[in-house]
Design a protein around this motif. Structure first.
Motif, PDB file in Angstrom:
ATOM      1  N   UNK A 150      -5.955  -5.758  -1.599  1.00 53.31           N
ATOM      2  CA  UNK A 150      -4.107  -5.769  -0.694  1.00 53.31           C
ATOM      3  C   UNK A 150      -4.102  -4.835  -2.737  1.00 53.31           C
ATOM      4  N   UNK A 151      -2.926  -4.625  -2.071  1.00 54.32           N
ATOM      5  CA  UNK A 151      -1.756  -4.531  -2.788  1.00 54.32           C
ATOM      6  C   UNK A 151      -0.640  -4.928  -3.119  1.00 54.32           C
ATOM      7  N   UNK A 152       0.139  -5.535  -3.760  1.00 55.03           N
ATOM      8  CA  UNK A 152       1.343  -6.668  -4.207  1.00 55.03           C
ATOM      9  C   UNK A 152       1.126  -7.709  -3.314  1.00 55.03           C
ATOM     10  N   UNK A 153       0.194  -8.525  -3.510  1.00 49.34           N
ATOM     11  CA  UNK A 153      -0.476  -9.551  -3.000  1.00 49.34           C
ATOM     12  C   UNK A 153      -0.721  -8.930  -2.116  1.00 49.34           C
ATOM     13  N   UNK A 154      -0.837  -8.650  -0.930  1.00 43.08           N
ATOM     14  CA  UNK A 154      -0.420  -8.506   0.475  1.00 43.08           C
ATOM     15  C   UNK A 154      -2.241  -7.755   0.623  1.00 43.08           C
ATOM     16  N   UNK A 155      -2.642  -8.493   1.374  1.00 46.64           N
ATOM     17  CA  UNK A 155      -4.689  -7.811   1.646  1.00 46.64           C
ATOM     18  C   UNK A 155      -4.141  -7.146   2.154  1.00 46.64           C
ATOM     19  N   UNK A 156      -5.410  -6.703   1.949  1.00 45.67           N
ATOM     20  CA  UNK A 156      -5.833  -5.520   3.537  1.00 45.67           C
ATOM     21  C   UNK A 156      -7.364  -5.454   4.540  1.00 45.67           C
ATOM     22  N   UNK A 157      -8.160  -5.995   2.769  1.00 46.99           N
ATOM     23  CA  UNK A 157      -9.331  -6.836   3.885  1.00 46.99           C
ATOM     24  C   UNK A 157      -9.589  -7.705   3.095  1.00 46.99           C
ATOM     25  N   UNK A 161       8.990 -10.107   7.928  1.00 49.42           N
ATOM     26  CA  UNK A 161      10.150  -8.934   7.621  1.00 49.42           C
ATOM     27  C   UNK A 161      10.282  -9.219   6.106  1.00 49.42           C
ATOM     28  N   UNK A 162      10.076 -10.522   5.663  1.00 49.31           N
ATOM     29  CA  UNK A 162       9.984 -11.017   4.085  1.00 49.31           C
ATOM     30  C   UNK A 162       8.278 -10.109   2.881  1.00 49.31           C
ATOM     31  N   UNK A 163       7.930 -10.372   4.051  1.00 47.07           N
ATOM     32  CA  UNK A 163       6.810  -9.256   3.512  1.00 47.07           C
ATOM     33  C   UNK A 163       6.866  -8.162   2.968  1.00 47.07           C
ATOM     34  N   UNK A 164       7.283  -7.581   4.463  1.00 45.31           N
ATOM     35  CA  UNK A 164       7.027  -5.726   4.626  1.00 45.31           C
ATOM     36  C   UNK A 164       8.482  -5.533   3.063  1.00 45.31           C
ATOM     37  N   UNK A 165       9.758  -5.802   2.723  1.00 40.55           N
ATOM     38  CA  UNK A 165      10.656  -5.329   2.216  1.00 40.55           C
ATOM     39  C   UNK A 165      10.684  -5.136   0.846  1.00 40.55           C
ATOM     40  N   UNK A 166       9.406  -6.123   0.209  1.00 43.15           N
ATOM     41  CA  UNK A 166       8.866  -5.270  -1.045  1.00 43.15           C
ATOM     42  C   UNK A 166       8.095  -4.064  -0.823  1.00 43.15           C
ATOM     43  N   UNK A 167       7.573  -4.058   0.428  1.00 43.17           N
ATOM     44  CA  UNK A 167       6.796  -2.863   0.344  1.00 43.17           C
ATOM     45  C   UNK A 167       7.193  -1.485   0.938  1.00 43.17           C
ATOM     46  N   UNK A 168       8.842  -2.169   2.149  1.00 43.32           N
ATOM     47  CA  UNK A 168       8.965  -0.238   1.666  1.00 43.32           C
ATOM     48  C   UNK A 168      10.201  -0.176   0.650  1.00 43.32           C
ATOM     49  N   UNK A 169      10.533  -0.515  -0.238  1.00 44.10           N
ATOM     50  CA  UNK A 169      10.882  -0.588  -1.095  1.00 44.10           C
ATOM     51  C   UNK A 169      10.581   0.324  -1.992  1.00 44.10           C
ATOM     52  N   UNK A 182      -0.636   6.074  -0.041  1.00 44.08           N
ATOM     53  CA  UNK A 182      -1.474   5.966   1.687  1.00 44.08           C
ATOM     54  C   UNK A 182      -1.504   4.294   1.001  1.00 44.08           C
ATOM     55  N   UNK A 183      -1.502   4.006  -0.276  1.00 43.81           N
ATOM     56  CA  UNK A 183      -2.250   2.677  -0.531  1.00 43.81           C
ATOM     57  C   UNK A 183      -0.551   1.656   0.493  1.00 43.81           C
ATOM     58  N   UNK A 184      -0.097   1.803  -0.225  1.00 43.91           N
ATOM     59  CA  UNK A 184       1.378   0.775   0.217  1.00 43.91           C
ATOM     60  C   UNK A 184       1.812   1.471   2.031  1.00 43.91           C
ATOM     61  N   UNK A 216       0.070  -5.289   7.964  1.00 46.09           N
ATOM     62  CA  UNK A 216       0.678  -6.449   7.659  1.00 46.09           C
ATOM     63  C   UNK A 216       0.948  -6.294   9.647  1.00 46.09           C
ATOM     64  N   UNK A 217       1.116  -5.071  10.137  1.00 46.88           N
ATOM     65  CA  UNK A 217       1.600  -4.595  11.210  1.00 46.88           C
ATOM     66  C   UNK A 217       1.190  -5.454  12.132  1.00 46.88           C
TER      67      UNK A 217
END
Length: 635
Positions: A321-328, A554-562, A621-623, A630-631
């Motif tokens: 994944x990206x930024x420590x947030x796994x996609x797979x 929300x806490x996980x989304x904040x750095x990704x949204x930024x 696209x990755x973000x 997450x959603x």
């Protein structure tokens, strides 16, 4: 109906179409096929009134509404849904009239406008627009996002949705499946089958054409030829026509040889001079038949790799994944010698992310990826085209890989990809997307990989090159992992599938038809009302847990949204700069200055901006994938 009478069309000095005639009746669904540069897109521009015929007539019903996909999308603040609704020009016109009538307090006018709105079913328009967005891969929560927040590829999907929203009589689609995933292509097929108007579609996806078209127009040898049936039926009919043409050509060549022989033998003899002269006139009057062109310009194959270890790659408990947030997560699979794997999954599920993991462009967040020391990867993705150097030629690109190889050997190899003569030494910058894709594939083939990773390799490739690539992949002795919306390629070159879905990667037991059935079942399940909560939790406790989950999300989304916001600003800035550079380099003024320093600098900067734009779009696209993951977890 559409009528082209004695039509001639040229672009610059090149004659594309000469004295062509064509009649298309209302309701025809027409595939427009032909080699790149034959004039297909110019024909569309002619029908839209953007080009004028050099000779002949173009006749369309005067009251027809024509829809097409815009090539540019401004960075608008209006929502994606409103942007798609703009495709219905009559709806927007009536809405304006209604506002004016209400401002004037004109009851009669208000009543008339409401009647017109009811006639065009205006009140269901937002729901229809939302259906188009969902069908083209947009998640429901993205419908209200501003257009400027989407990357270039997603903006093209918005343009496609806007064209489909138009209640048109004639719909013109130029390569609509480029950059769509398989699920979206299947959805678009079903939509176009139900379309009631006249459809003209340029596509290099033979399964797509087979599914939709009732007729084929071939643009070749400066003529337009209409065939009845889909693409497969067209191929049979064309082969029969070319065989007849070749027979007539050979017969005529024998006739010409006979006439020329008589003229040569007897033109100096007084007793035969008159007969010889009559044969000269007969030869001049003869309407020459062209030889049939049936051979593909492409001829290449993958050489056997130097080694083929087994396994090539092994994944053990991998998360990516990206930024420590796994996609797979929890991927435990291996790529064996000779594996031929197709990746299936909806857009955003993580197929391209998985390919990047296999290509070592992304490191695992957890787990182990073990590669054989003898692994040699050939990786093709859309951003691969941007790594080509605009000022260098195909020959120079290949010489950089093989500095000790004779030039003629390299030229012969490039000829298999239709880079012959000057095409091998011309700069890459002005080349079309298809030509760049061919060169990128050529460079991969030269390096003799034992594992091919192909992410949408057929985008921009014409039908001849797709066919040549399919044949080469069928004979490729190494392992193959491919992502493609081209079903013909997947069916012909793969023998197993991995399903990327719900944050997991698992083997899929079935073929593409089984996968389509599975997808339809999943969509049907998703549309059913959810069952009541049976966890036994009190309503208060359930609400508390839901609130905590939302807070974590929300806490996980904040750095990704930024990061997403920063990338969107850079995308907007780069897009504006690229548009300015493209405009300058397309102008005559750019090439009239004696000092070419500015021109060279602009060309160099255009290449830099294009590469950076591709990098930023990939990052966007990755973000976006990470946010969608997450959603999905939250849902």
């Amino acid at each position: 109906m559409i009528q082209l009478k004695n039509l001639s069309l040229r672009r610059g000095l090149k004659e594309l179409i000469v004295s062509a005639n064509l009649v298309l009746n209302p309701g025809y669904k027409v595939g427009v096929v032909g080699a790149n540069g034959a004039g297909k897109s110019s024909l569309f521009a002619l029908l839209m009134g953007r080009l004028s015929a050099d000779a002949g007539d173009v006749l369309l019903p005067p009251n027809w509404t024509i829809a097409h996909v815009a090539q540019e999308t401004p960075a608008l603040d209006r929502s994606a849904l409103d942007y798609v609704l703009d495709g219905d020009a009559e709806l927007r016109h009536l809405e304006t009239q209604l506002r004016q009538a209400e401002a004037a307090n004109d009851g009669a006018a208000i009543g008339l406008v409401h009647g017109e709105l009811a006639r065009i079913d205006a009140y269901s328009a937002p729901a229809r627009a939302a259906t188009l967005l969902t069908g083209l891969g947009f998640s429901p929560d993205s419908h209200q996002r501003p257009v400027r927040a989407f990357s270039g590829g997603w903006r093209m999907r918005l343009n496609l949705a806007q064209a489909l929203m138009c209640r048109s009589d004639l719909l013109l689609l130029d390569e609509p499946t480029n950059h769509l995933d398989l699920e979206t292509v299947l959805w678009l097929e079903d939509w176009l089958k139900a379309y009631a108007g006249t459809l003209l579609i340029i596509s290099h996806d033979r399964d797509f054409l087979d599914s939709i078209t009732s007729h084929i127009v071939e643009v070749a040898q400066q003529s337009l030829t209409l065939y009845t049936g889909n693409y497969s039926q067209f191929e049979v009919q064309r082969a029969e026509r070319l065989a007849r043409q070749q027979g007539d050509y050979e017969k005529q060549q024998r006739q010409i040889a006979h006439l020329e022989s008589f003229i040569t033998r007897f033109k100096a003899k007084a007793t035969k001079a008159k007969q010889a002269q009559s044969r000269v006139k007969a030869l001049e009057r003869l309407e020459r038949i062209a030889p049939a062109h049936v051979n593909s310009p492409f001829d290449f194959q993958f050489s056997a790799p130097d080694s083929l270890p087994n396994p090539l790659l092994r994944l053990e408990g991998v998360a990516i994944g990206y930024a420590e947030h796994p996609i797979l997560e929890d991927i435990s699979l291996s790529v064996e010698a000779g594996s031929r794997i197709g990746l299936l999954g909806v857009n955003g599920a993580g197929k391209s992310t998985l390919v990047k993991l296999l290509a070592a462009e992304l490191a695992p967040l957890r787990g182990d990826l073990v590669a054989s020391p003898m692994l040699r990867i050939g990786y093709f993705a859309q951003h691969t085209l941007e790594t080509l150097r605009p000022a260098d030629s195909p020959l120079l690109h290949l010489q950089r890989l093989a500095p000790d190889t004779r030039e003629q050997t390299l030229r012969t190899f490039l000829g298999g990809f239709n880079f012959r003569g000057d095409a091998a030494t011309d700069p890459v910058g002005p080349m079309s997307g298809g030509e760049k894709a061919r060169l990128a594939l050529a460079l991969i083939v030269w390096q003799r990989p034992n594992l091919l990773l192909l992410d949408e390799p057929t985008n921009h490739l014409d039908l001849e090159m797709r066919h040549a690539l399919t044949l080469a992949l069928q004979d490729f002795p190494g392992a193959l992992v491919v992502v493609s919306h081209d079903r013909a390629l997947l069916e012909a070159t793969t023998d197993s599938f991995w399903l990327v879905s719900g944050g997991r990667v698992t083997p899929f037991d079935g073929d593409l038809e089984s996968y389509r059935t599975w997808r339809l079942e999943r969509l049907a399940e998703a549309s059913r009302p959810s069952s009541e909560d049976s966890s036994g939790l009190s309503r208060k406790e359930q609400k508390r847990q839901e609130a905590e989950a939302r807070q974590r999300l929300s806490q996980q989304r904040k750095p990704l949204q930024a990061r997403l916001s920063r990338l969107e600003k850079e995308l907007e800035s780069l897009s504006e700069e690229k548009a300015g550079l493209d405009s300058y380099l397309a102008s005559e003024a750019a090439y009239q200055e004696k000092d070419r320093t500015l021109l060279a600098e602009k060309v160099r900067r255009q290449g830099e901006v294009a590469r950076r734009l591709e990098e930023v779009e990939e990052a966007w696209l990755e973000v976006h994938e990470a946010l969608e993951a997450l959603d999905t977890q939250a849902g």
